[in-house]
Write an enzyme that holds these catalytic residues in place. Structure first.
Site, PDB file in Angstrom:
ATOM      1  N   SER A   1      27.997  99.874  15.056  1.00 12.02           N
ATOM      2  CA  SER A   1      27.961  98.728  14.160  1.00 12.02           C
ATOM      3  C   SER A   1      26.839  97.782  14.594  1.00 12.02           C
ATOM      4  O   SER A   1      25.717  98.228  14.829  1.00 12.02           O
ATOM      5  CB  SER A   1      29.325  98.034  14.141  1.00 12.02           C
ATOM      6  OG  SER A   1      29.415  97.124  13.088  1.00 12.02           O
TER       7      SER A   1
ATOM      8  N   ASP B   1      31.275 104.808   5.301  1.00 13.56           N
ATOM      9  CA  ASP B   1      31.108 103.554   6.037  1.00 13.56           C
ATOM     10  C   ASP B   1      30.552 102.470   5.121  1.00 13.56           C
ATOM     11  O   ASP B   1      29.481 102.645   4.528  1.00 13.56           O
ATOM     12  CB  ASP B   1      30.150 103.785   7.212  1.00 13.56           C
ATOM     13  CG  ASP B   1      29.836 102.522   7.983  1.00 13.56           C
ATOM     14  OD1 ASP B   1      30.570 101.525   7.833  1.00 13.56           O
ATOM     15  OD2 ASP B   1      28.851 102.543   8.747  1.00 13.56           O
TER      16      ASP B   1
END
Length: 490
Positions: A159, A426
Site C-alpha cells: 500500500s 484492489d
C-alpha cells in the site's frame, strides 16, 4: 475514507522465538528504540525515539528484510517479522533477519509532542525516506554482529509503504539491494476517482447495477431544485437533518468496506451484507440487472438508516456525526499523537492528494457527482487551521500530486531489482503500475505480477494458500529474489 493499510498478520506472540542454533530469542513484540533525526535538513534540531522491532530467528548470514507499515501504529504489525508474512517467508528462505520500523508521526514515533499542522511540517515524503536511509546506515540491530552486518538490505512494503519502497529506491538508488512493492499506488493523483473502478468491476453485478442507478438518481435530484425530492432522499437514508448535500451524497462507506476484503473473506463480510440488503428480496436474489431504482433506493436507505448509521455514529446525533463543515469538531481539532487519520491526511493534503471522488461525466458511477475533490480540500483547512488559510492553501489544490510524481518517479519508475505485486480486485490498483490501460511491461529487472487478490493480499501467506493466483505471485517472488541474492553473494 479508509487508510490504505497493509493487512494485519497474526503475531504469534505466545510462541517461543528460537534461532537456527537453538538459542531462545526475545519475543517478537520486544520494542527497540532508534535515535532518529527530527529534521534531516538540520541535525542540530536533535533526535526523537523511533520504535522498531526485530528478530534474527532465521539468520545465517542472509539479507536484512526491512519493512515499515507506513500510516499506522506499527505495533500491530509485529507479525511482519514472522513467516506468516511474505517478509518472514523471504527471510526464512534466504537465512535473513527481519525488521519493522515505525513511520515518523505515526504510533508512538513522534518527533514532536503533538500533531499540530506546525509540527507536522516535519512529516514529508522526503523526511520519511531520509529516516529510512539514516536508520539503515546507523542502526545497531540487537543481534550478534548487528552493528556491522555485511548483508544486502531488502525493502518490503505494501500500500503506501509499497509506494514508499519505490520512492525510496528511486530517491536513494544505492540504499537497498532490492525491493518488493505490494499494491503500491506509486502514481499520486489529485482526483483519484479510479479507487472505485476495481470495486465496480469485481463486485456482484446485480449490486453494481443497482448502486449505479441509485447514485445516478441521487445526483440528478441533488443537482436539481426540487426541495421536496431532495428531502425525501435525505429522509430515506436517515439523514433528514444533515444540512449539506455533499455530506449526504458521500455515502461511500459501504463501498470503502470493499478494502477490508481478502481471499479468506466469508459471506458475512460488511460489503456482502450491503449487497445482500439491496439484492435479496423475500429470499430471492436479483438477476444481473438488479431490481431497479425503486427497490434499490428503498433497500439501501433502510440498510443505511436501520443498521449502518449506528456503526458509524453510535449514539451521536446524526447531523453532528456526518457534518464535515463543522471546523470545531473534535475530529478536526484533536492534535494528540497516535492519530493515524490526522497524520495520513497531512500527507494527502500536502503531497499525495488521492481524493476519492466521482468519475468523469459519462462513466458508470458508484459515487455521486456531487462529491468532488473540493470536498476534501475544504477539510484540509479544518484539519490544519494553524497552517492553511486563504493566502496559504493546501498544496493538494495546487498540483502537489504531480510534483510528487516528478520527484519520486510515479508510473515512470524504472529500477533494478524492484518487484511489483498487484491485485485485480484492489481498490488502489489504478494508482499502481498495473492500472487499466497503462500496459507497463514486466521486465527481468523490474518484474510486475498481478493476482486475483485484493489489497496487498500477497503479503500474507494464508491468503496465498486461499487463492492460488496470490500464492503463485509469492512463489515467483521467492524464486526471483533467490536469483537476485545469488548474484549479490557472487
Amino acid at each position: 475514507m479508509r487508510l490504505p493499510s497493509v493487512p494485519n498478520a497474526e503475531e504469534l506472540m505466545q510462541r517461543p522465538v528460537i534461532s537456527r542454533n537453538g538459542t531462545q530469542l526475545p519475543p517478537y513484540n520486544t520494542t527497540y528504540y532508534f535515535d532518529q533525526l527530527i529534521d534531516h535538513n538540520d541535525p542540530s534540531k536533535g533526535t526523537f525515539k523511533q520504535r522498531f522491532w526485530h528478530t534474527y530467528e532465521f539468520y545465517e548470514s542472509g539479507p536484512v528484510i526491512f519493512f515499515t507499515p507506513g500510516e499506522e501504529n506499527a505495533f500491530q504489525y509485529v507479525g511482519y517479522l514472522t513467516n506468516v508474512t511474505f517478509n518472514g517467508l523471504l527471510s526464512q528462505a534466504q537465512n535473513g533477519t527481519t525488521v519493522v520500523l515505525e513511520h515518523r508521526f505515526f504510533g508512538l514515533s513522534n518527533p514532536l509532542p503533538s500533531l499540530t499542522g506546525e509540527n507536522l511540517r516535519y512529516l514529508t515524503l522526503q523526511q520519511s525516506i531520509d529516516d529510512i536511509e539514516y536508520f539503515v546506515n546507523n542502526v545497531h540491530l540487537p543481534m550478534p554482529g548487528g552493528d556491522h552486518l555485511d548483508a544486502p538490505w531488502i525493502m518490503v512494503g505494501g500500500s503506501y509503504s509499497g509506494a514508499l519502497t519505490s520512492y525510496t529506491m528511486y530517491n536513494k538508488p544505492n540504499l537497498f539491494y532490492a525491493g518488493y512493492a505490494s499494491s503500491a499506488p506509486v502514481q499520486a493523483m489529485y482526483d483519484y476517482w479510479g479507487y472505485f473502478e476495481p470495486i465496480r468491476q469485481n463486485m456482484p453485478r446485480n449490486c453494481s447495477a443497482d448502486v449505479e442507478v441509485v447514485i445516478e438518481h441521487i445526483t440528478a435530484v441533488f443537482e436539481g431544485n426540487n426541495i421536496t425530492a431532495i428531502q425525501e432522499i435525505k429522509n430515506t437514508f436517515g439523514m433528514g437533518s444533515v444540512q449539506h448535500l455533499d455530506d449526504v451524497a458521500g455515502v461511500r462507506s459501504n463501498l470503502w468496506d470493499w478494502q477490508d476484503m481478502q481471499p479468506t473473506t466469508g459471506p458475512g463480510a460488511a460489503f456482502y451484507q450491503f449487497c445482500d440488503a439491496l439484492e435479496v428480496k423475500e429470499g430471492i436474489s436479483a438477476s444481473m440487472d438488479g431490481w431497479g431504482l425503486e427497490h434499490a433506493l428503498a433497500a439501501w436507505g433502510a440498510y443505511w438508516k436501520d443498521s449502518y448509521l449506528e456503526t458509524m455514529c453510535g449514539t451521536e446525533d446524526i447531523a453532528t456525526c456526518l457534518d464535515s463543515y463543522d471546523s470545531s469538531a473534535t475530529y478536526f481539532t484533536d492534535t494528540t499523537i497516535d492519530n493515524a487519520y490526522r497524520s495520513w491526511n497531512w500527507i494527502l493534503c500536502n503531497e499525495l492528494s488521492f481524493s476519492q471522488s466521482s468519475p468523469p461525466p459519462g462513466d458508470p458511477a458508484l459515487v455521486s457527482r456531487v462529491v468532488q475533490p473540493e470536498y476534501d480540500i475544504r477539510q484540509c483547512y479544518y484539519w490544519y487551521s494553524d497552517v492553511f488559510n486563504t493566502t496559504n492553501p493546501p498544496p493538494m489544490a495546487d498540483g502537489a500530486a504531480a510534483l510528487s510524481d516528478q520527484r519520486y518517479g510515479g508510473w515512470n519508475v524504472s529500477l533494478d531489482r524492484l518487484f511489483f505485486a498487484n491485485g485485480k480486485r484492489d481498490p488502489w490498483r489504478e494508482g499502481t503500475v498495473s492500472a487499466d490501460g497503462l500496459e507497463i511491461p514486466s521486465t527481468v529487472s523490474q518484474p510486475i505480477f498481478v493476482s486475483d487478490g485484493f489489497h496487498a493480499s500477497d503479503l500474507i501467506v494464508d491468503f496465498g494458500e486461499a487463492d492460488p493466483s496470490v500464492g503463485a505471485v509469492q512463489q515467483h517472488a521467492l524464486e526471483i529474489f533467490s536469483t537476485w541474492l545469488s548474484a549479490w553473494s557472487n
